[in-house]
Design a protein around this motif. Structure first.
Motif, mmCIF file in Angstrom:
data_model
loop_
_atom_site.group_PDB
_atom_site.id
_atom_site.type_symbol
_atom_site.label_atom_id
_atom_site.label_comp_id
_atom_site.label_asym_id
_atom_site.label_seq_id
_atom_site.Cartn_x
_atom_site.Cartn_y
_atom_site.Cartn_z
ATOM 1 N N SER A 166 -14.837 -9.052 -3.216
ATOM 2 C CA SER A 166 -14.563 -10.127 -3.764
ATOM 3 C C SER A 166 -13.993 -10.232 -4.964
ATOM 4 N N ASP A 167 -14.160 -9.622 -5.785
ATOM 5 C CA ASP A 167 -13.622 -9.476 -7.251
ATOM 6 C C ASP A 167 -12.277 -9.092 -7.243
ATOM 7 N N GLN A 168 -11.724 -8.106 -6.432
ATOM 8 C CA GLN A 168 -10.591 -7.408 -6.454
ATOM 9 C C GLN A 168 -9.606 -8.284 -5.576
ATOM 10 N N ALA A 169 -10.322 -9.086 -4.596
ATOM 11 C CA ALA A 169 -9.265 -9.864 -3.684
ATOM 12 C C ALA A 169 -9.043 -10.903 -4.613
ATOM 13 N N PHE A 170 -9.767 -11.748 -5.661
ATOM 14 C CA PHE A 170 -9.290 -12.847 -6.455
ATOM 15 C C PHE A 170 -8.163 -12.198 -7.305
ATOM 16 N N SER A 171 -8.501 -10.798 -7.731
ATOM 17 C CA SER A 171 -7.501 -10.509 -8.856
ATOM 18 C C SER A 171 -6.195 -9.896 -8.056
ATOM 19 N N SER A 172 -6.153 -9.246 -6.906
ATOM 20 C CA SER A 172 -4.874 -8.800 -6.682
ATOM 21 C C SER A 172 -4.013 -10.072 -5.928
ATOM 22 N N CYS A 173 -4.759 -10.821 -5.303
ATOM 23 C CA CYS A 173 -3.884 -11.985 -4.624
ATOM 24 C C CYS A 173 -3.267 -12.810 -5.719
ATOM 25 N N ILE A 215 -5.896 -3.709 1.837
ATOM 26 C CA ILE A 215 -5.547 -4.948 2.732
ATOM 27 C C ILE A 215 -4.540 -5.800 1.994
ATOM 28 N N ALA A 216 -4.641 -6.032 0.752
ATOM 29 C CA ALA A 216 -3.764 -7.058 -0.024
ATOM 30 C C ALA A 216 -2.169 -6.272 -0.067
ATOM 31 N N ARG A 217 -2.200 -4.957 -0.104
ATOM 32 C CA ARG A 217 -0.753 -4.381 -0.228
ATOM 33 C C ARG A 217 -0.004 -4.509 0.907
ATOM 34 N N LYS A 218 -0.787 -4.756 2.055
ATOM 35 C CA LYS A 218 -0.237 -4.901 3.217
ATOM 36 C C LYS A 218 0.180 -6.683 3.670
ATOM 37 N N THR A 219 -0.701 -7.217 3.174
ATOM 38 C CA THR A 219 -0.599 -8.911 3.655
ATOM 39 C C THR A 219 0.495 -9.477 2.387
ATOM 40 N N LYS A 220 0.577 -8.892 1.473
ATOM 41 C CA LYS A 220 1.468 -9.560 0.367
ATOM 42 C C LYS A 220 3.002 -9.841 0.855
ATOM 43 N N TYR A 221 3.387 -9.127 2.169
ATOM 44 C CA TYR A 221 4.550 -9.395 2.427
ATOM 45 C C TYR A 221 4.689 -10.564 3.306
ATOM 46 N N PHE A 222 3.416 -11.042 3.588
ATOM 47 C CA PHE A 222 3.641 -12.272 4.560
ATOM 48 C C PHE A 222 4.184 -13.537 3.703
ATOM 49 N N THR A 223 4.802 -14.303 4.403
ATOM 50 C CA THR A 223 5.238 -15.429 3.757
ATOM 51 C C THR A 223 4.537 -16.737 3.795
ATOM 52 N N SER A 224 3.431 -16.433 4.905
ATOM 53 C CA SER A 224 2.503 -17.775 4.658
ATOM 54 C C SER A 224 1.233 -17.660 3.921
ATOM 55 N N ASN A 225 0.378 -18.748 3.984
ATOM 56 C CA ASN A 225 -0.680 -18.406 3.057
ATOM 57 C C ASN A 225 -1.647 -17.475 3.727
ATOM 58 N N ALA A 226 -1.476 -16.911 4.890
ATOM 59 C CA ALA A 226 -2.243 -15.833 5.476
ATOM 60 C C ALA A 226 -2.311 -14.777 4.560
ATOM 61 N N TRP A 286 -2.906 -14.261 1.363
ATOM 62 C CA TRP A 286 -4.025 -14.349 0.554
ATOM 63 C C TRP A 286 -5.433 -14.663 1.303
ATOM 64 N N ARG A 287 -5.264 -15.583 2.374
ATOM 65 C CA ARG A 287 -6.455 -16.114 3.152
ATOM 66 C C ARG A 287 -6.980 -14.842 3.964
ATOM 67 N N ILE A 288 -6.215 -14.091 4.376
ATOM 68 C CA ILE A 288 -6.897 -12.969 4.980
ATOM 69 C C ILE A 288 -7.768 -11.910 3.978
ATOM 70 N N PRO A 289 -7.354 -11.553 2.899
ATOM 71 C CA PRO A 289 -8.423 -11.000 2.041
ATOM 72 C C PRO A 289 -9.546 -11.810 1.597
ATOM 73 N N PHE A 290 -9.175 -13.323 1.386
ATOM 74 C CA PHE A 290 -10.477 -14.017 1.007
ATOM 75 C C PHE A 290 -11.285 -14.102 2.235
ATOM 76 N N GLY A 291 -10.684 -14.135 3.451
ATOM 77 C CA GLY A 291 -11.588 -14.337 4.690
ATOM 78 C C GLY A 291 -12.641 -13.262 4.955
ATOM 79 N N LEU A 292 -12.192 -11.987 4.570
ATOM 80 C CA LEU A 292 -13.096 -10.959 4.577
ATOM 81 C C LEU A 292 -14.373 -10.722 3.683
ATOM 82 N N ILE A 293 -14.324 -11.611 2.853
ATOM 83 C CA ILE A 293 -15.415 -11.858 2.007
ATOM 84 C C ILE A 293 -16.546 -12.348 2.748
ATOM 85 N N LEU A 294 -16.447 -12.889 3.643
ATOM 86 C CA LEU A 294 -17.426 -13.591 4.663
ATOM 87 C C LEU A 294 -18.229 -12.718 5.524
#
Length: 494
Positions: free
Chosen positions: A29-36, A169-180, A182-190
């Motif tokens: 959780s903490d690093q997802a908020f930080s990285s995104c 995970i964030a290092r891979k998804t950061k190339y997405f142009t959509s809100n996915a 940051w939403r993918i890293p945040f969604g994994l918190i669940l």
């Protein structure tokens, strides 16, 4: 002697694994908020367009609030978690916080405005505050004395493993142009809270928690479940009698005033000040703003550096876990402080170089990695071990409420002030950059002095034996004070 060499039981291993999994989600959780917050799509969604610079950016005030308001949520969570844990048990606290996390994380994932995200993130940190209140204590209470230090370090190791996982995970998804992105890293918190909520009732409650509430039969059952299957009954009975006898001595010490009695005031002071220094040396700057800080340097890939930081942290924690029950706590505190001070002061020196000096920027990044390694070698994991084993058992929740409040206020101060000191976006900003190392390095040097003179060695001591040690120290001081008073009175009469 045979019982000392006996392997850990499957039930104990399962219990420790589940607690570690819950801590894993703290780091996730903490690093997802930080990285995104360094992702372009995140900045475009929650930032503002700066016409003068022709780009989207998150204003310094929003960045400060985003990274610092979490402290308020965590403080609330610490008090709620302590209350639930003390009244209904460690398992109920873990179950309730996991259910709560499913709701708060869902709101985070669905956020579309800065205000909604700020509110949802702050509320989610109530869950992480509850975790802070219960997981280190539960780990320490379940662990045998000879393994307690190493198992206490598992808490921080799990947090860093979660951070490493989500940064990848964030290092891979950061190339997405959509809100996915940051939403993918945040969604994994669940995911993990759901698993933990389903499995927590399969682990036994702390035998110490039962004994402190005079539930003798439940304590014996819990202790039996935590032992290997073929452990002789007389061995379990002997350990139970010793444990119940030690806990019985503490049952009368339950009021807030007892935190400041001669037997407890030093412990309260040491645990509280340790939590202050854990944050005052700048870890929040490294963990919350590390990705953004490196991005501002324009020298290396910020996500690669964050990934490397989490990797070296895990290496340091593994070293700490391997050594803590061999060399003790104090030597790791001292080594950690010395390395932190050296890294931060060097970072400060490199920060005085010309802003176009690429080698100086790369040196700052290297010192950031060394600082993170040294912090994770000692101060990061050992403060949780100290907080779980040093306070008197009936007073542990109250002691940690004070200590964690100090810790989180200090963390808030560091995270809120950082954007105003690191850059020069407005005339009110200080623009220190790497020179921040001089501030945090000075505090790290003070942390070394504190650890040298104030932190006691508790290696291989039962929690209740630590109580007895402080009781004897307090009685010895009382006797000495009475002798001094008697001598003074005699001299006056003469």
């Amino acid at each position: 002697m045979a019982s000392e060499k006996r392997a850990l039981s499957p039930t104990l291993l399962f219990s420790l694994g589940l607690l570690a999994l819950s801590a894993f989600n703290y780091g996730l959780s903490d690093q997802a908020f930080s990285s995104c917050q360094a992702m372009d799509s995140f900045i475009h969604t929650f930032g503002k367009y700066e016409a003068s610079e022709g780009k989207w950016a998150i204003p310094a005030l929003d960045s400060s609030l985003y990274n610092s308001l979490k402290a308020g949520g965590q403080i609330i969570g610490v008090f709620i978690g302590s209350w639930v844990s003390n009244r209904w048990g460690r398992r109920m606290c873990i179950f309730s916080m996991s259910i709560y996390a499913l709701g708060s994380a869902s709101v985070v994932v669905s956020s579309t405005t800065q205000a909604q995200l700020q509110t949802a993130r702050t509320l989610h940190y109530i869950y992480l505050g509850m975790q802070l209140a219960v997981i280190p204590t539960f780990l320490t209470e379940l662990a045998p004395a000879k393994n307690r230090g190493g198992m206490g370090v598992i808490y921080w190791l799990s947090i860093k493993a979660g951070g490493l996982f989500i940064t990848g995970i964030a290092r891979k998804t950061k190339y997405f142009t959509s809100n996915a992105a940051w939403r993918i890293p945040f969604g994994l918190i669940l995911v993990i809270p759901f698993v933990v909520a389903c499995l927590v009732w399969f682990i036994p409650e702390s035998a110490r928690w039962y004994l402190l509430r005079d539930r003798q039969d439940d304590a014996l059952k819990s202790l039996t479940r935590l032992k290997p299957k073929h452990t002789p009954e007389e061995v379990i009975q002997e350990e139970y009698i010793v444990l119940s006898g030690k806990v019985a001595e503490q049952l009368q010490k339950r009021s807030f005033r007892d935190l400041f009695t001669p037997q407890n005031r030093k412990r309260t002071f040491v645990v509280t000040v340790s939590n202050f220094f854990q944050q005052a040396t700048g870890q929040a700057f490294a963990s919350q703003y590390g990705t953004v800080f490196v991005k501002e340097l324009n020298s290396v890939n910020p996500f690669s550096v964050t990934l490397g930081t989490n990797a070296v942290d895990i290496g340091a924690i593994i070293i700490a876990a391997s050594l803590i029950d061999v060399v003790g706590r104090r030597i790791l505190f001292h080594t950690s402080s010395i390395l932190q001070t050296a890294a931060l002061m060097t970072m400060g020196g490199l920060g005085t170089a010309d802003s176009s000096n690429t080698h100086a920027k790369e040196g700052i990044v290297a010192m950031l990695l060394l600082f993170s390694f040294s912090w994770s070698l000692g101060w990061a994991p050992l403060v949780y071990v100290l907080g779980a084993e040093l306070p008197s058992s009936p007073l542990r929740e109250m002691t940690l409420q004070i200590a964690y409040t100090v810790k989180l206020i200090t963390e808030f101060t560091v995270t809120f002030t950082y954007p105003y000191m690191e850059t020069a976006d407005t005339p009110h900003h200080v623009d220190l950059g790497g020179k921040l190392g001089f501030i945090y390095g000075s505090l790290s040097a003070l942390a070394f002095v504190f650890s040298w003179f104030c932190i006691p060695e508790t290696n291989r001591m039962e929690i209740e034996d630590i109580d007895r040690e402080f009781d004897l120290d307090a009685k010895f001081k009382d006797i000495e004070e009475q002798k001094e008073e008697h001598t003074t009175v005699t001299e006056l009469r003469n």
